[in-house]
Design a protein around this motif. Sequence first.
Motif, PDB file in Angstrom:
ATOM      1  N   THR A 798      -6.203  12.255   4.510  1.00  0.00           N
ATOM      2  CA  THR A 798      -6.721  10.972   4.006  1.00  0.00           C
ATOM      3  C   THR A 798      -6.106  10.626   2.662  1.00  0.00           C
ATOM      4  OG1 THR A 798      -8.818  11.379   5.164  1.00  0.00           O
ATOM      5  CG2 THR A 798      -8.824   9.733   3.409  1.00  0.00           C
ATOM      6  N   LYS A 799      -5.928  11.612   1.833  1.00  0.00           N
ATOM      7  CA  LYS A 799      -5.293  11.375   0.542  1.00  0.00           C
ATOM      8  C   LYS A 799      -3.853  10.903   0.713  1.00  0.00           C
ATOM      9  CE  LYS A 799      -4.473  13.628  -3.903  1.00  0.00           C
ATOM     10  NZ  LYS A 799      -4.607  14.886  -4.689  1.00  0.00           N
ATOM     11  N   GLY A 800      -3.142  11.496   1.697  1.00  0.00           N
ATOM     12  CA  GLY A 800      -1.779  11.059   1.963  1.00  0.00           C
ATOM     13  C   GLY A 800      -1.724   9.640   2.496  1.00  0.00           C
ATOM     14  N   ILE A 801      -2.675   9.293   3.380  1.00  0.00           N
ATOM     15  CA  ILE A 801      -2.717   7.931   3.921  1.00  0.00           C
ATOM     16  C   ILE A 801      -3.005   6.928   2.811  1.00  0.00           C
ATOM     17  CG2 ILE A 801      -4.009   6.416   5.473  1.00  0.00           C
ATOM     18  CD1 ILE A 801      -4.392   8.829   7.332  1.00  0.00           C
ATOM     19  N   GLU A 802      -3.951   7.254   1.951  1.00  0.00           N
ATOM     20  CA  GLU A 802      -4.275   6.339   0.850  1.00  0.00           C
ATOM     21  C   GLU A 802      -3.083   6.144  -0.082  1.00  0.00           C
ATOM     22  OE1 GLU A 802      -7.594   8.115  -0.987  1.00  0.00           O
ATOM     23  OE2 GLU A 802      -9.047   7.465   0.542  1.00  0.00           O
ATOM     24  N   LYS A 803      -2.325   7.176  -0.303  1.00  0.00           N
ATOM     25  CA  LYS A 803      -1.140   7.048  -1.146  1.00  0.00           C
ATOM     26  C   LYS A 803      -0.103   6.149  -0.491  1.00  0.00           C
ATOM     27  CE  LYS A 803       2.207   9.864  -3.663  1.00  0.00           C
ATOM     28  NZ  LYS A 803       2.706  11.242  -3.937  1.00  0.00           N
ATOM     29  N   GLU A 805      -0.760   3.782   1.703  1.00  0.00           N
ATOM     30  CA  GLU A 805      -1.294   2.421   1.679  1.00  0.00           C
ATOM     31  C   GLU A 805      -1.071   1.744   0.334  1.00  0.00           C
ATOM     32  OE1 GLU A 805      -5.342   2.985   2.702  1.00  0.00           O
ATOM     33  OE2 GLU A 805      -5.005   2.902   4.874  1.00  0.00           O
ATOM     34  N   SER A 806      -1.268   2.480  -0.737  1.00  0.00           N
ATOM     35  CA  SER A 806      -1.060   1.885  -2.063  1.00  0.00           C
ATOM     36  C   SER A 806       0.402   1.528  -2.285  1.00  0.00           C
ATOM     37  CB  SER A 806      -1.534   2.866  -3.134  1.00  0.00           C
ATOM     38  OG  SER A 806      -0.791   4.065  -3.086  1.00  0.00           O
ATOM     39  N   GLU A 807       1.306   2.359  -1.762  1.00  0.00           N
ATOM     40  CA  GLU A 807       2.723   2.043  -1.912  1.00  0.00           C
ATOM     41  C   GLU A 807       3.115   0.844  -1.053  1.00  0.00           C
ATOM     42  OE1 GLU A 807       7.080   4.299  -1.728  1.00  0.00           O
ATOM     43  OE2 GLU A 807       5.229   5.429  -1.407  1.00  0.00           O
ATOM     44  N   LEU A 808       2.562   0.759   0.169  1.00  0.00           N
ATOM     45  CA  LEU A 808       2.833  -0.414   1.023  1.00  0.00           C
ATOM     46  C   LEU A 808       2.301  -1.681   0.383  1.00  0.00           C
ATOM     47  CD1 LEU A 808       2.097   1.014   4.597  1.00  0.00           C
ATOM     48  CD2 LEU A 808       4.308   0.248   3.707  1.00  0.00           C
ATOM     49  N   SER A 809       1.153  -1.598  -0.238  1.00  0.00           N
ATOM     50  CA  SER A 809       0.605  -2.774  -0.918  1.00  0.00           C
ATOM     51  C   SER A 809       1.519  -3.212  -2.050  1.00  0.00           C
ATOM     52  CB  SER A 809      -0.787  -2.446  -1.443  1.00  0.00           C
ATOM     53  OG  SER A 809      -1.316  -3.527  -2.175  1.00  0.00           O
ATOM     54  N   LEU A 810       2.100  -2.241  -2.744  1.00  0.00           N
ATOM     55  CA  LEU A 810       3.028  -2.567  -3.826  1.00  0.00           C
ATOM     56  C   LEU A 810       4.290  -3.218  -3.292  1.00  0.00           C
ATOM     57  CD1 LEU A 810       3.727  -2.371  -6.845  1.00  0.00           C
ATOM     58  CD2 LEU A 810       4.661  -0.095  -6.392  1.00  0.00           C
ATOM     59  N   LEU A 811       4.805  -2.654  -2.175  1.00  0.00           N
ATOM     60  CA  LEU A 811       6.019  -3.227  -1.588  1.00  0.00           C
ATOM     61  C   LEU A 811       5.756  -4.603  -0.997  1.00  0.00           C
ATOM     62  CD1 LEU A 811       7.484  -0.043   0.181  1.00  0.00           C
ATOM     63  CD2 LEU A 811       8.259  -1.088  -1.948  1.00  0.00           C
ATOM     64  N   LEU A 828       6.855   4.872   5.712  1.00  0.00           N
ATOM     65  CA  LEU A 828       5.456   4.933   5.283  1.00  0.00           C
ATOM     66  C   LEU A 828       4.520   4.642   6.446  1.00  0.00           C
ATOM     67  CD1 LEU A 828       5.675   3.135   1.811  1.00  0.00           C
ATOM     68  CD2 LEU A 828       5.223   5.554   2.210  1.00  0.00           C
ATOM     69  N   LEU A 829       4.888   3.700   7.292  1.00  0.00           N
ATOM     70  CA  LEU A 829       4.047   3.389   8.458  1.00  0.00           C
ATOM     71  C   LEU A 829       3.991   4.563   9.419  1.00  0.00           C
ATOM     72  CD1 LEU A 829       5.159  -0.308   9.081  1.00  0.00           C
ATOM     73  CD2 LEU A 829       2.975   0.486   8.147  1.00  0.00           C
ATOM     74  N   GLN A 830       5.139   5.208   9.635  1.00  0.00           N
ATOM     75  CA  GLN A 830       5.163   6.376  10.515  1.00  0.00           C
ATOM     76  C   GLN A 830       4.322   7.517   9.917  1.00  0.00           C
ATOM     77  OE1 GLN A 830       9.297   7.298  11.043  1.00  0.00           O
ATOM     78  NE2 GLN A 830       9.663   5.619  12.507  1.00  0.00           N
ATOM     79  N   LYS A 831       4.405   7.683   8.611  1.00  0.00           N
ATOM     80  CA  LYS A 831       3.596   8.736   7.967  1.00  0.00           C
ATOM     81  C   LYS A 831       2.112   8.428   8.096  1.00  0.00           C
ATOM     82  CE  LYS A 831       3.053  11.221   3.628  1.00  0.00           C
ATOM     83  NZ  LYS A 831       3.488  11.344   2.204  1.00  0.00           N
ATOM     84  N   MET A 832       1.759   7.184   7.947  1.00  0.00           N
ATOM     85  CA  MET A 832       0.361   6.815   8.122  1.00  0.00           C
ATOM     86  C   MET A 832      -0.095   7.043   9.552  1.00  0.00           C
ATOM     87  SD  MET A 832       0.097   3.327   5.874  1.00  0.00           S
ATOM     88  CE  MET A 832      -1.550   3.033   6.491  1.00  0.00           C
TER      89      MET A 832
END
Length: 857
Positions: A798-803, A805-811, A828-832
């Motif tokens: 969950t911590k990895g997904i949240e990280k 998500e925050s980077e995708l929001s920035l991009l 990032l999408l594949q990692k999520m």
Amino acid sequence: MLGRSGATGFFAASRRVRGSHSLRTVLCYTPPKSYMPGYSVLSARAWRYKSTTTAYAPKSGHIEEGPNESLLFIDNIFPLKLNFILGLTRLPFFTDPEKILQNLLKQLHDDKRIPGADPLNIAQKAFPDTLPIQIKKILPRLREGGAYAKLSHDPNLSPPDIEAALQEHLEKRSPKPWFNPFRGISTHLVRGRPWLEDLQRFPNKRLKVEFLPPSPGAEAAELPEETLYTLFRTYGKLGDITPQPAGSKDLPKYAILNYGNVRDAIMAKNCMHGFTLPDSEGGGKNGTVLKLVYEQRARAHLVRDWIVNHPRIVIPIIGAILASLAVAVFDPIRTFFIKCHVTQTFHLSENIVYKWFRSQLTQANEILTFKRHRSEDAGLSAVWDDRRGDIQQIQTWLMETADTFIVVQGPRGSGKKELVLEEALKGRRNTLLIDCKPIQEARGDSRTIFAAAREVGYRPVFSWMNTFSSFIDLAAQGTIGTKTGFSETLDTQLAKILQNTSNALKELALEGRKKDDKDSELGVDEYLDAHPERRPVVVINNFLHKSQESSVVYDKISEWAASLTTANIAHVIFLTNDVSFSKSLSKALPDRVFRQISLGDCSPEVAKRFVINHLNADADEPIGGKTAREKKPLASQSQEYLDELDGCIDILGGRLTDLEFLARRIKTGETPKKAVHQIIDQSASEILKMYILDVDQATRKWTREQAWVLIKSLATTSSLRYNEILLTDTFKSDGGEPTLRALEQAELITITSVNGRPHSIRPGKPVYQAAFKQLTEDDVLKARLDLMVFSQLIAIETKGIEKAESELSLLGGLPGQPAEVRARVKWLLQKMQKGQAAVEGYERESAVLKKILQKEF
């Protein structure tokens, strides 16, 4: 004209003052009756000494002057250092010190070889031959280094003229005494009324001038500084005149004169005491009498006040004195006790009387036989036969000259201590065993110092002084702003203990040396280097025990051990469970290769012989429920028994402590399988308590989830890949290597190395694998701990997904969506997606585990 014919008489006159308990003694000179009128016979060679008790003055102690008589005071004819003899009257066994001086003066007078040593011969030279005076009496004042001279002169000759003539003569030709060759004698007219007393008052540079009325009821004037200066400056250089404080009500009024030289003060006191200052010179209506006494400086509590007022000087001096006393007095005592501890001089087990009583009691009573020790020796004999090569290797190294360490490493219970002390060092004298465990586990510096001192036999030890000195330092820092340096750090205290131990070991190494040896011409270092067999052996047990808590003790011990080996004072053997010992020891000896012996678990054959020897050694012991004379059957000779024992040893492995525990349980009547089952149950309970249930993150460096992952993995396989464990999510999240090292220190696992790198992970003890398997077979426990592991894994994903998500929001906030970030967005999408899939899988498995916990107890 002054004549030199006739003889003179010189005698010691003394009288007891009525109402006083002291004997007043004064040396005086009186011319004989046969002298010619108008002449003073001063031939010192003709003077004779005798003792009498006639009175030299009235009871008042004053010198009375008749018509045409004057009184002079002659200074610097006696040394003032004689006052220390006069001060001996305070001691009970010195009743008459002036008699000592009288005899001394008589010897000086009788010795014709040294005429300049006679004080009265020196006084004679002060009077010129051309002066028409007659000396009637000379009264020496030993305390004040001078003498009164009573003169008779012509009526037409005034006393000031006599004084001026004498001073003019002394300026041209002043005799210098032998004890003061730089200052000649001087003389002044006595203007006052001197008082001859023998009180305990000794000359001083300070004079107290009291202003007294000439008669009772009259008033005295308080003289100003100008008048006092005029009166007293003629006798010498005045340093200061201190009047009485304005608010003082002390009577009579007084002033303090400070002369630069003590002999000037003596002259002023003897010439001006009793002088009456008339009204015309400022003495008041009725005149003022001057009374002079030596003013001693106020010395009440002088030493105490100086100590209190100079703590920065006094406290370090006291510390240096105490340290010097400790070194001079206690260090030889401590070295002696260390030597006795090493040689076991005072050990009861080495006493001949104790050995005899022990042997007699053993033979008389079977209860007092030490059968357990015999059975242990019998069981260990199989192990020592298997490790005979290691024993001989250690003995060979002790006969060689090599300035390096011998390290015996092995897991706890592998027999390191017994191998070294009971086999390799058997029969060797001068062996010192230092156990690091009580030193490391001691709480507080005082307890640590006491534990270290006890290990080497260092006594007396004042460990409480460190705490007391810390309080002194704290108080001093609050008062003077700096520390006194009294308190010493733990490092310094340990260094003192180990330094005394080094001195004791060196003395023991040199005890067998004789002057007639063939190598007696060798120095100490060369001798010790040539005779390694004479060096004591220091065995340091439990090295690096709980080293993760503090390394101060181990750093100090390793440095001290390095100094012993490099100086050829002693051999040093380290016994340790830690496989990473080289990292700590290399700090002390960075350029040495250590001699190492690694002890592992015994092979199955040796383990089997160990248990069988244990059982056979006690086959003749009585067992409960049977008569004391009935012997046990040799169960170890049964084939069925041996087959069952083989299976149990395969489970227990070759750890000596577990094998000994198995043999003891079998001796109580249990079968091997039941005994092994009990050992496994006990081990499982210990693992559950120590590594999973009672885990405190403040003191432990692992989590219960990490410990359970290892337990679960090792339950199905004997070893795990070291790097594979580091890549798991449970260990990867917080740095796995420190956690694995902590678990190894706690003996849950054992990390084996190949080519110097960590290679694999095994259970801490062979029996642990069976205990791990038993723990995993408990469905409720397994479900509970697996659920905790899944919760941790879900939190990590969950911590990895949240990280992400925050980077995708920035991009996503970038204008126009640049083509350069598309690959990053896709990754990032594949990692999520992978993280979400893992979370869903963990959730499904957690749901199953929750059902187990809800259904089963």
